[in-house]
Design a protein around this motif. Structure first.
Motif, mmCIF file in Angstrom:
data_model
loop_
_atom_site.group_PDB
_atom_site.id
_atom_site.type_symbol
_atom_site.label_atom_id
_atom_site.label_comp_id
_atom_site.label_asym_id
_atom_site.label_seq_id
_atom_site.Cartn_x
_atom_site.Cartn_y
_atom_site.Cartn_z
ATOM 1 N N PHE A 81 0.833 -1.198 0.000
ATOM 2 C CA PHE A 81 0.000 0.000 0.000
ATOM 3 C C PHE A 81 0.874 1.257 0.000
ATOM 4 O O PHE A 81 0.629 2.193 -0.762
ATOM 5 C CB PHE A 81 -0.946 0.011 1.202
ATOM 6 C CG PHE A 81 -1.874 1.194 1.208
ATOM 7 C CD1 PHE A 81 -3.050 1.164 0.480
ATOM 8 C CD2 PHE A 81 -1.568 2.343 1.925
ATOM 9 C CE1 PHE A 81 -3.904 2.267 0.460
ATOM 10 C CE2 PHE A 81 -2.416 3.433 1.914
ATOM 11 C CZ PHE A 81 -3.579 3.396 1.181
ATOM 12 N N GLN A 82 1.886 1.268 0.846
ATOM 13 C CA GLN A 82 2.783 2.425 0.920
ATOM 14 C C GLN A 82 3.466 2.677 -0.423
ATOM 15 O O GLN A 82 3.661 3.823 -0.802
ATOM 16 C CB GLN A 82 3.820 2.223 2.021
ATOM 17 C CG GLN A 82 3.229 2.308 3.403
ATOM 18 C CD GLN A 82 4.194 1.859 4.493
ATOM 19 O OE1 GLN A 82 5.343 1.528 4.230
ATOM 20 N NE2 GLN A 82 3.715 1.840 5.725
ATOM 21 N N LYS A 83 3.801 1.618 -1.138
ATOM 22 C CA LYS A 83 4.432 1.753 -2.455
ATOM 23 C C LYS A 83 3.464 2.433 -3.438
ATOM 24 O O LYS A 83 3.869 3.296 -4.227
ATOM 25 C CB LYS A 83 4.839 0.374 -2.972
ATOM 26 C CG LYS A 83 5.333 0.336 -4.374
ATOM 27 C CD LYS A 83 6.822 0.405 -4.430
ATOM 28 C CE LYS A 83 7.276 0.171 -5.850
ATOM 29 N NZ LYS A 83 8.476 0.819 -6.168
ATOM 30 N N LEU A 84 2.189 2.044 -3.394
ATOM 31 C CA LEU A 84 1.194 2.639 -4.296
ATOM 32 C C LEU A 84 0.822 4.065 -3.898
ATOM 33 O O LEU A 84 0.522 4.890 -4.753
ATOM 34 C CB LEU A 84 -0.071 1.774 -4.340
ATOM 35 C CG LEU A 84 0.053 0.405 -4.991
ATOM 36 C CD1 LEU A 84 -1.248 -0.374 -4.839
ATOM 37 C CD2 LEU A 84 0.429 0.529 -6.462
ATOM 38 N N ASP A 85 0.825 4.348 -2.601
ATOM 39 C CA ASP A 85 0.431 5.662 -2.092
ATOM 40 C C ASP A 85 1.608 6.630 -2.173
ATOM 41 O O ASP A 85 2.231 6.966 -1.173
ATOM 42 C CB ASP A 85 -0.073 5.529 -0.650
ATOM 43 C CG ASP A 85 -0.544 6.845 -0.057
ATOM 44 O OD1 ASP A 85 -0.804 7.800 -0.823
ATOM 45 O OD2 ASP A 85 -0.632 6.925 1.187
ATOM 46 N N ASP B 277 -1.792 8.753 -7.839
ATOM 47 C CA ASP B 277 -0.750 7.973 -7.165
ATOM 48 C C ASP B 277 -0.225 6.854 -8.064
ATOM 49 O O ASP B 277 0.958 6.515 -8.010
ATOM 50 C CB ASP B 277 -1.288 7.334 -5.872
ATOM 51 C CG ASP B 277 -1.466 8.322 -4.739
ATOM 52 O OD1 ASP B 277 -0.508 9.056 -4.439
ATOM 53 O OD2 ASP B 277 -2.554 8.343 -4.143
ATOM 54 N N LEU B 278 -1.110 6.276 -8.860
ATOM 55 C CA LEU B 278 -0.722 5.130 -9.685
ATOM 56 C C LEU B 278 0.197 5.517 -10.843
ATOM 57 O O LEU B 278 0.986 4.691 -11.305
ATOM 58 C CB LEU B 278 -1.957 4.422 -10.235
ATOM 59 C CG LEU B 278 -2.844 3.728 -9.201
ATOM 60 C CD1 LEU B 278 -4.033 3.081 -9.888
ATOM 61 C CD2 LEU B 278 -2.062 2.711 -8.387
ATOM 62 N N GLN B 279 0.079 6.746 -11.296
ATOM 63 C CA GLN B 279 0.916 7.183 -12.412
ATOM 64 C C GLN B 279 2.385 7.120 -12.001
ATOM 65 O O GLN B 279 2.774 7.690 -11.003
ATOM 66 C CB GLN B 279 0.524 8.590 -12.853
ATOM 67 C CG GLN B 279 -0.861 8.619 -13.445
ATOM 68 C CD GLN B 279 -1.416 10.020 -13.635
ATOM 69 O OE1 GLN B 279 -0.974 10.975 -13.008
ATOM 70 N NE2 GLN B 279 -2.398 10.131 -14.509
ATOM 71 N N GLY B 280 3.141 6.386 -12.731
ATOM 72 C CA GLY B 280 4.550 6.223 -12.430
ATOM 73 C C GLY B 280 4.851 5.037 -11.528
ATOM 74 O O GLY B 280 6.003 4.665 -11.354
ATOM 75 N N VAL B 281 3.813 4.435 -10.920
ATOM 76 C CA VAL B 281 4.005 3.269 -10.054
ATOM 77 C C VAL B 281 3.458 2.018 -10.733
ATOM 78 O O VAL B 281 4.033 0.944 -10.623
ATOM 79 C CB VAL B 281 3.297 3.470 -8.695
ATOM 80 C CG1 VAL B 281 3.402 2.222 -7.829
ATOM 81 C CG2 VAL B 281 3.877 4.649 -7.943
ATOM 82 N N GLU C 191 -5.291 5.129 -20.590
ATOM 83 C CA GLU C 191 -4.492 4.816 -19.404
ATOM 84 C C GLU C 191 -5.308 5.075 -18.136
ATOM 85 O O GLU C 191 -5.264 4.289 -17.182
ATOM 86 C CB GLU C 191 -3.220 5.664 -19.417
ATOM 87 C CG GLU C 191 -2.248 5.297 -18.320
ATOM 88 C CD GLU C 191 -0.924 6.041 -18.443
ATOM 89 O OE1 GLU C 191 0.085 5.456 -18.032
ATOM 90 O OE2 GLU C 191 -0.901 7.185 -18.933
ATOM 91 N N GLU C 192 -6.073 6.133 -18.124
ATOM 92 C CA GLU C 192 -6.883 6.462 -16.946
ATOM 93 C C GLU C 192 -7.941 5.384 -16.682
ATOM 94 O O GLU C 192 -8.207 5.047 -15.534
ATOM 95 C CB GLU C 192 -7.544 7.835 -17.118
ATOM 96 C CG GLU C 192 -8.178 8.303 -15.832
ATOM 97 C CD GLU C 192 -8.482 9.789 -15.823
ATOM 98 O OE1 GLU C 192 -9.558 10.132 -15.329
ATOM 99 O OE2 GLU C 192 -7.646 10.574 -16.295
#
Length: 174
Positions: free
Chosen positions: A100-104, A115-119, A135-136
């Protein structure tokens, strides 16, 4: 208290060997007299009795109301399983928290499309590759899988994320 009654029911089910997904699934199918893949209160109460689990009518009502998350008056398999499965291990919770921390990326406790953009790389998603989705749209679909089934708002909290993985964990016997 309803939570105590639920814990009592969970323990009785575990004592009868219904700890795994197969045991709980079998229990649910036994209770589902009309084959609707859901339990109304009478099926639930009768099923508990037939399965040899005794909690009493008042506690059964409390447990049923607590389990019926969407207030529909019936329990589907997910609600049933979510409430009866044993708690998740601390090690699994730690891994879920790290994910979760990685995505947030913003660290605000909520995962959003931004948050998801780039992850999360959506470019390999089949519907993106075919031009069917943007993409969205891929990001929203990804978030929807973690979002609360009762309130899809495009924002995923840690609690929703843990609940999702609790459901996944419920289908893993060991």
């Amino acid at each position: 208290m309803a939570a105590d009654a639920l814990q009592e029911l969970r323990q009785q089910c575990l004592n009868r060997g219904a700890s795994g997904i197969k045991g709980l699934g079998r229990m649910f199918r036994i209770m589902d007299d009309d084959g609707s893949k859901s339990l109304d209160f009478s099926e639930f109460e009768k099923g508990l009795e037939n399965y040899g689990v005794s909690v009493g009518r008042d506690k059964a009502k409390q447990i049923f109301a607590l389990m019926d998350k969407d207030g529909s008056g019936v329990l589907n398999f997910e609600e049933f399983l979510e409430n009866l499965r044993p708690p998740m291990s601390n090690a699994r919770k730690q891994v879920i928290n790290k994910a979760f921390q990685k995505l947030d990326r913003t660290g605000d406790g909520v995962v959003t499309v931004e948050d998801l953009q780039g992850v999360y790389n959506s470019k390999h998603h089949p519907k993106y590759k075919s031009g069917e989705w943007t993409e969205e749209q891929v990001f929203h679909t990804f978030l929807d899988s973690f979002d609360s089934p009762y309130e899809k708002d495009g924002k995923v909290t840690l609690e929703e994320f843990v609940n999702y993985y609790s459901g996944v964990s419920a289908s893993i016997d060991s």
